[in-house]
Write an enzyme that holds these catalytic residues in place. Structure first.
Site, PDB file in Angstrom:
ATOM      1  N   THR A 278      52.391  50.993   1.058  1.00  0.00           N
ATOM      2  CA  THR A 278      52.677  49.195   0.200  1.00  0.00           C
ATOM      3  C   THR A 278      51.875  48.655  -0.765  1.00  0.00           C
ATOM      4  O   THR A 278      50.965  48.621   0.943  1.00  0.00           O
ATOM      5  CB  THR A 278      54.118  48.930   0.760  1.00  0.00           C
ATOM      6  OG1 THR A 278      55.114  50.050   0.481  1.00  0.00           O
ATOM      7  CG2 THR A 278      54.634  47.987  -0.091  1.00  0.00           C
TER       8      THR A 278
ATOM      9  N   PHE B  37      51.519  44.273  -1.381  1.00  0.00           N
ATOM     10  CA  PHE B  37      52.161  43.465  -1.429  1.00  0.00           C
ATOM     11  C   PHE B  37      51.315  42.112  -1.670  1.00  0.00           C
ATOM     12  O   PHE B  37      49.543  42.320  -2.113  1.00  0.00           O
ATOM     13  CB  PHE B  37      51.857  42.926   0.200  1.00  0.00           C
ATOM     14  CG  PHE B  37      53.337  44.018   0.840  1.00  0.00           C
ATOM     15  CD1 PHE B  37      54.325  43.499   0.916  1.00  0.00           C
ATOM     16  CD2 PHE B  37      52.049  45.070   0.872  1.00  0.00           C
ATOM     17  CE1 PHE B  37      55.835  44.291   1.578  1.00  0.00           C
ATOM     18  CE2 PHE B  37      53.512  46.331   2.258  1.00  0.00           C
ATOM     19  CZ  PHE B  37      54.824  46.012   2.699  1.00  0.00           C
TER      20      PHE B  37
END
Ligand code: PEP
Ligand code: MN
Length: 637
Positions: free
Chosen positions: A534, A536
């Site tokens: 992921t 960010f």
């Protein structure tokens, strides 16, 4: 032979087929594949396949053409994934095993274990029984060596492997080690193979000095027929007429073996070359050739090593090799197997919430304490950073906009789930907020329970829908009857089990969540696809932008714009980016709120020293209806 079962075969029918085969003297193994379930029957008995074909539940019976049966790809199409404690070997993972040739002292193995673990090795090696060419060479520390190896493995949380040279040592060794290593000189020591196979433990099976691939696979067959299916093959160079290297690394054995067997195969460039400077290039050659990992010898004082010093890497060289492997992994469609992450003390149970000091600048994130976003904050800022957990993404924006938090950390995109549109839209709306940083985290999902809960107790599994989806294969295989319950948050599901002391359910979340709530990780890294990352953004109010930025010049820019409603309008903007040499990394279109069927665009581009963004912005503004730079920052990958 392979007995292919009918779809929907009943348990009773299956048991009957197994029993019939066993009564005829066959060893029977069940293999549940993606498409069908098969039984492999091996043994010395010979029967007419038609006598099995007529049994209820049998679809067809196919002979295995190769002399190795259980190890053969004909029997099992899918790759076998070997588990050595929590480390997985095979499939799309690259596992690195490292350590000294021999355990020489407690201090030596502890020092080297720390170094190789830090650099990224997942299994610790070190010989305690050394089969040496000369009876006058160091023969290893024996059981004392096993004790030191175990101690180092425990201290640095690594499974350990070591060579077994005699059937009489097998029972003793099971008390200390996680994986047996059968050395090249013992590959055809059939009594040893049978004894080791009986333990059912994982085995690293080196290729014999003069063994053909078929002989090597037959040795694996011995292990499998004796009772273990957890075998990793290891190409370590063979004897040829060439004397320039210690042995001749047979790189092409890797793809050949992968065709013939479902077992994972790794390479050992240390024993293959025998020369330090050739170890790293050959390690990379093995990975490029498709190996599921490597085993390398590392020593911090190789000049003083009691064995194989000239081929041992210095820890710094090993570290560099790990970085090269990391870079090479995506090229071959794999991900490097990693150890569970070190969790900052500030995220562990009992760490006081009151670490937040009066007047401290907080960093906001969405989720409960222990969420992946909190770990990202502790890595990006510092381990003791004061954090502000928020319920929704919007709350993170509000907290930053209103000054309740100085920064916010928000997921923007996941390699499996795609873009998190809600956050792009919020960035579009909040024009006093700017992006100042980027971070990346590998998402590792774990099966988490209250202390004492066992696999067989689990009736329900709670997690965010993404967590449940990303662990589908594990759940189907290991908890086929559990109900899957979608929850608002991964770490929230851990909190829920803890607060309600639920003893018949599990949660899927990251290890920081388990640590924060004092819960147990029952199974680690259960995600189907290990390449689960992921990305960010770090956001702040515009007036703080310069405070966060590091000394490094930003190399990324994010922007949003809308274009006039005419042919080629988007093309004109992209043309400007191209003319200025801005390499586009991401393009998304989003509906504009309140303006049905009108869209804004979101673009990320690379920036380099040659780019003068300030001079390009006016040109972009001329060609758009609205245009805004969302932020410039240093890319995390
Ligand atoms: C070893 O790994 O230390 C070793 C002796 O290897 P091989 O059996 O491949 O020679
Ligand atoms: Mn060695």
């Amino acid at each position: 032979m392979i007995i292919i079962l009918k779809q929907g075969v009943s348990a009773l029918e299956k048991n009957n087929i197994k029993k019939t085969l066993e009564e005829k003297g066959f060893i029977v193994k069940e293999i549940v594949g993606k498409e069908d379930t098969v039984l492999g029957a091996v043994g010395t008995a010979s029967i007419d396949p038609r006598s099995i074909e007529v049994l209820d539940g049998v679809s067809s019976v196919v002979p295995i053409s190769k002399p190795y049966k259980l190890a053969s790809r004909e029997l099992k199409k899918e790759d076998t994934i070997v588990s050595v404690r929590n480390v997985k070997i095979g499939g799309s993972r690259i596992a690195v095993m490292a350590g000294p040739c021999a355990v020489e002292s407690e201090d030596q193995i502890m020092r080297i274990a720390e170094k190789v673990r830090e650099a990224g090795a997942v299994i610790l090696r070190g010989g305690a029984f050394k089969p040496r060419t000369s009876p006058y060479s160091f023969q290893g520390l024996g059981e004392e060596g096993l004790k030191y190896l175990r101690k180092a493995g425990d201290a640095f949380d690594m499974p350990v492997t070591t060579e077994v040279v005699s059937p009489k040592d097998v029972a003793l060794m099971t008390e200390y080690i996680d994986m047996f290593q059968i050395g090249a000189r013992n590959m055809q020591n059939f009594e040893l193979l049978k004894e080791v196979g009986k333990t059912g433990m994982p085995v690293l099976l080196k290729r014999g000095l003069c063994a053909t691939i078929e002989e090597w696979l037959m040795a694996a067959e011995y292990l499998m027929a004796s009772g273990t299916d957890q075998i990793v093959l290891c190409e370590r160079g063979i004897r040829t007429f060439e004397k320039a290297t210690r042995n001749t690394l047979d790189c092409s054995a890797i793809p050949v073996v992968q065709k013939l067997t479902h077992l994972p195969v790794i390479g050992d460039p240390s024993h293959a070359t025998g020369i330090r400077d050739m170890v790293s290039p050959m390690a990379l050659a093995l990975i490029a050739g498709g190996a599921s990992g490597i085993m390398v010898e590392v020593h911090d004082h190789p000049e003083k090593a009691l064995s194989d010093g000239p081929q041992s890497l210095y820890p710094e060289q090993f570290e560099r090799l790990m970085r090269d492997i990391e870079a090479l992994a995506p090229v071959v469609g794999k991900a490097v197997e990693k150890m569970p992450r070190r969790i900052p003390a500030s995220m562990k149970e009992g760490a006081k919430e009151s670490t937040i000091k009066e007047g401290e600048d907080l960093v906001a994130f969405q989720g409960e304490r222990g969420a992946f976003s909190e770990l990202v904050i502790r890595r990006t800022f510092n381990e003791d950073q004061g954090v502000l957990p928020c319920k929704e993404f919007k709350d993170v924006f509000d907290a930053v906009a209103k000054g309740n938090a100085k920064y916010g950390v928000l997921p923007i995109e996941n390699t499996i789930g795609g873009t998190i549109y809600e956050n792009l839209d919020l960035l579009n709306v909040e024009d006093n907020i700017t992006v100042v940083g980027e971070a990346q985290l590998r998402v590792i999902h774990n099966l988490i329970v209250n202390p004492g809960v066992k696999m067989e107790d689990i009736k329900r599994v709670y997690s965010h829908p993404q967590g449940l989806k990303q662990c589908k294969e594990f759940l189907e295989k290991n908890l086929p009857n559990a109900s899957l319950i979608p929850f608002y948050d991964t770490s929230g599901s851990v909190k829920y089990l803890k607060e309600n002391n639920i003893m018949d359910a599990a949660a899927i979340a990251g290890s920081p969540a388990a640590a924060h709530y004092g819960m147990c990780v029952l199974k680690q890294s259960i995600e189907t696809n290990p390449k689960n990352y992921t990305r960010f953004y770090v956001i702040t109010r515009k007036e703080n932008a310069d405070v966060f930025k590091s000394a490094a010049k930003p190399n990324r820019a994010s922007m949003t714009f809308s274009v006039p409603d005419k042919p080629g309008a988007l093309f004109a903007v992209l043309d400007i980016l191209q003319k200025h040499g801005l390499n586009m990394k991401k393009l998304e279109s989003r509906p504009i709120l309140g303006k049905p069927w009108e869209y804004s665009f979101f673009v990320e581009t690379e920036l380099s020293d040659e780019h003068d963004l300030d001079s390009i912005i006016p040109v972009l503004k001329e060609n758009t209806v609205s245009f805004r730079i969302l932020g410039t920052y240093t890319a995390a990958h």
